[in-house]
Design a protein around this motif. Structure first.
Motif, PDB file in Angstrom:
ATOM      1  N   ALA A 241      15.334 -14.110 -21.293  1.00 21.07           N
ATOM      2  CA  ALA A 241      14.685 -13.213 -20.336  1.00 21.07           C
ATOM      3  C   ALA A 241      15.029 -11.755 -20.633  1.00 21.07           C
ATOM      4  N   CYS A 242      16.251 -11.488 -21.027  1.00 18.47           N
ATOM      5  CA  CYS A 242      16.645 -10.116 -21.374  1.00 18.47           C
ATOM      6  C   CYS A 242      15.913  -9.631 -22.623  1.00 18.47           C
ATOM      7  N   VAL A 243      15.763 -10.490 -23.607  1.00 20.08           N
ATOM      8  CA  VAL A 243      15.018 -10.123 -24.823  1.00 20.08           C
ATOM      9  C   VAL A 243      13.566  -9.824 -24.466  1.00 20.08           C
ATOM     10  N   ALA A 244      12.967 -10.690 -23.636  1.00 23.47           N
ATOM     11  CA  ALA A 244      11.585 -10.453 -23.205  1.00 23.47           C
ATOM     12  C   ALA A 244      11.489  -9.153 -22.404  1.00 23.47           C
ATOM     13  N   GLY A 245      12.503  -8.864 -21.608  1.00 21.29           N
ATOM     14  CA  GLY A 245      12.527  -7.614 -20.849  1.00 21.29           C
ATOM     15  C   GLY A 245      12.573  -6.400 -21.747  1.00 21.29           C
ATOM     16  N   LEU A 246      13.360  -6.459 -22.813  1.00 19.99           N
ATOM     17  CA  LEU A 246      13.392  -5.342 -23.767  1.00 19.99           C
ATOM     18  C   LEU A 246      12.034  -5.132 -24.407  1.00 19.99           C
ATOM     19  N   LYS A 247      11.365  -6.215 -24.719  1.00 15.63           N
ATOM     20  CA  LYS A 247      10.006  -6.104 -25.291  1.00 15.63           C
ATOM     21  C   LYS A 247       9.074  -5.464 -24.270  1.00 15.63           C
ATOM     22  N   ALA A 248       9.186  -5.868 -23.023  1.00 16.34           N
ATOM     23  CA  ALA A 248       8.287  -5.371 -21.974  1.00 16.34           C
ATOM     24  C   ALA A 248       8.449  -3.873 -21.728  1.00 16.34           C
ATOM     25  N   VAL A 249       9.664  -3.360 -21.832  1.00 14.85           N
ATOM     26  CA  VAL A 249       9.880  -1.949 -21.537  1.00 14.85           C
ATOM     27  C   VAL A 249       9.795  -1.049 -22.775  1.00 14.85           C
ATOM     28  N   SER A 250       9.579  -1.629 -23.930  1.00 16.03           N
ATOM     29  CA  SER A 250       9.504  -0.830 -25.160  1.00 16.03           C
ATOM     30  C   SER A 250       8.074  -0.478 -25.493  1.00 16.03           C
TER      31      SER A 250
ATOM     32  N   GLN B 293       9.696   1.110 -37.059  1.00 14.55           N
ATOM     33  CA  GLN B 293       8.669   1.326 -36.042  1.00 14.55           C
ATOM     34  C   GLN B 293       9.164   1.119 -34.615  1.00 14.55           C
ATOM     35  N   LEU B 294      10.330   0.518 -34.456  1.00 12.17           N
ATOM     36  CA  LEU B 294      10.885   0.245 -33.130  1.00 12.17           C
ATOM     37  C   LEU B 294      12.235   0.940 -32.996  1.00 12.17           C
ATOM     38  N   PRO B 295      12.645   1.253 -31.762  1.00 11.73           N
ATOM     39  CA  PRO B 295      13.973   1.848 -31.584  1.00 11.73           C
ATOM     40  C   PRO B 295      15.059   0.911 -32.129  1.00 11.73           C
ATOM     41  N   THR B 296      16.028   1.475 -32.800  1.00  5.39           N
ATOM     42  CA  THR B 296      17.077   0.687 -33.446  1.00  5.39           C
ATOM     43  C   THR B 296      17.799  -0.234 -32.475  1.00  5.39           C
ATOM     44  N   GLY B 297      18.227   0.295 -31.356  1.00  2.00           N
ATOM     45  CA  GLY B 297      18.967  -0.518 -30.384  1.00  2.00           C
ATOM     46  C   GLY B 297      18.155  -1.682 -29.868  1.00  2.00           C
ATOM     47  N   THR B 298      16.894  -1.436 -29.560  1.00  2.00           N
ATOM     48  CA  THR B 298      16.025  -2.499 -29.069  1.00  2.00           C
ATOM     49  C   THR B 298      15.793  -3.540 -30.144  1.00  2.00           C
ATOM     50  N   ALA B 299      15.470  -3.101 -31.352  1.00  2.00           N
ATOM     51  CA  ALA B 299      15.207  -4.033 -32.445  1.00  2.00           C
ATOM     52  C   ALA B 299      16.428  -4.898 -32.722  1.00  2.00           C
TER      53      ALA B 299
ATOM     54  N   MET C 144       2.606  -5.411 -35.258  1.00  2.00           N
ATOM     55  CA  MET C 144       3.076  -6.127 -36.423  1.00  2.00           C
ATOM     56  C   MET C 144       4.605  -6.094 -36.520  1.00  2.00           C
ATOM     57  N   ALA C 145       5.205  -4.963 -36.141  1.00  3.39           N
ATOM     58  CA  ALA C 145       6.665  -4.848 -36.202  1.00  3.39           C
ATOM     59  C   ALA C 145       7.337  -5.870 -35.296  1.00  3.39           C
ATOM     60  N   TRP C 146       6.746  -6.117 -34.125  1.00  4.17           N
ATOM     61  CA  TRP C 146       7.334  -7.091 -33.206  1.00  4.17           C
ATOM     62  C   TRP C 146       7.281  -8.500 -33.784  1.00  4.17           C
ATOM     63  N   LEU C 147       6.169  -8.857 -34.403  1.00  8.68           N
ATOM     64  CA  LEU C 147       6.045 -10.178 -35.002  1.00  8.68           C
ATOM     65  C   LEU C 147       7.069 -10.356 -36.118  1.00  8.68           C
ATOM     66  N   ILE C 148       7.210  -9.367 -36.966  1.00  9.83           N
ATOM     67  CA  ILE C 148       8.188  -9.435 -38.056  1.00  9.83           C
ATOM     68  C   ILE C 148       9.602  -9.507 -37.500  1.00  9.83           C
ATOM     69  N   LEU C 149       9.863  -8.761 -36.439  1.00  9.54           N
ATOM     70  CA  LEU C 149      11.187  -8.801 -35.811  1.00  9.54           C
ATOM     71  C   LEU C 149      11.488 -10.191 -35.262  1.00  9.54           C
ATOM     72  N   ILE C 150      10.522 -10.811 -34.612  1.00 11.01           N
ATOM     73  CA  ILE C 150      10.722 -12.160 -34.063  1.00 11.01           C
ATOM     74  C   ILE C 150      10.975 -13.156 -35.185  1.00 11.01           C
ATOM     75  N   LEU C 151      10.175 -13.084 -36.247  1.00  9.94           N
ATOM     76  CA  LEU C 151      10.382 -13.990 -37.381  1.00  9.94           C
ATOM     77  C   LEU C 151      11.743 -13.744 -38.035  1.00  9.94           C
ATOM     78  N   SER C 152      12.173 -12.496 -38.081  1.00  9.76           N
ATOM     79  CA  SER C 152      13.492 -12.171 -38.635  1.00  9.76           C
ATOM     80  C   SER C 152      14.602 -12.735 -37.768  1.00  9.76           C
ATOM     81  N   GLY C 153      14.399 -12.729 -36.455  1.00 12.09           N
ATOM     82  CA  GLY C 153      15.370 -13.341 -35.547  1.00 12.09           C
ATOM     83  C   GLY C 153      15.468 -14.843 -35.757  1.00 12.09           C
ATOM     84  N   VAL C 154      14.327 -15.476 -36.000  1.00 10.27           N
ATOM     85  CA  VAL C 154      14.330 -16.908 -36.304  1.00 10.27           C
ATOM     86  C   VAL C 154      15.105 -17.161 -37.599  1.00 10.27           C
ATOM     87  N   LEU C 155      14.867 -16.316 -38.591  1.00 16.59           N
ATOM     88  CA  LEU C 155      15.590 -16.466 -39.859  1.00 16.59           C
ATOM     89  C   LEU C 155      17.087 -16.219 -39.699  1.00 16.59           C
ATOM     90  N   GLU C 156      17.461 -15.400 -38.729  1.00 14.33           N
ATOM     91  CA  GLU C 156      18.888 -15.215 -38.467  1.00 14.33           C
ATOM     92  C   GLU C 156      19.516 -16.537 -38.044  1.00 14.33           C
TER      93      GLU C 156
END
Length: 104
Positions: free
Chosen positions: A95-104, A52-58, A1-13
């Motif tokens: 691709a870098c954003v997707a990579g951060l998701k993949a390794v988190s 719920q996610l590491p600060t730097g990654t989020a 759920m945190a990832w979905l909210i983070l993605i929606l927050s990025g869209v709102l940015e």
């Protein structure tokens, strides 16, 4: 759920950044209102995701999504010039954003 909210927050940015530009220095009330509402919602979502996610990654994912969509919107609306190099660099950013998701 945190990832979905983070993605929606990025869209709102991207929404608040584009609304800020459209406000013409806070002189147009419609874009100013959209800026304020989307900024508060975007920050609240980022804050929640960071519980719920590491600060730097989020933060990196949030900024990456927001920056990519803001530039893409500016290119679509012809406020910025699209070029092959810009598009490739934006794809690399995604691709870098997707990579951060993949390794988190």
């Amino acid at each position: 759920m945190a990832w979905l909210i983070l993605i929606l927050s990025g869209v709102l940015e991207a929404v608040w950044a584009s609304a800020l530009a459209a406000s013409r220095g806070f002189r147009r009330p419609g874009p100013v209102g959209l800026f304020a509402v989307s900024m508060v919602a975007s920050m609240a979502g980022l804050a929640y995701a960071m519980t719920q996610l590491p600060t730097g990654t989020a933060y990196a994912v949030w900024v990456g999504i927001g920056a990519t969509l803001t530039v893409a919107w500016a290119m679509i609306t012809r406020q910025e010039r699209a070029s092959t190099a810009r598009i490739l660099l934006l794809l690399l950013l995604v691709a870098c954003v997707a990579g951060l998701k993949a390794v988190s």
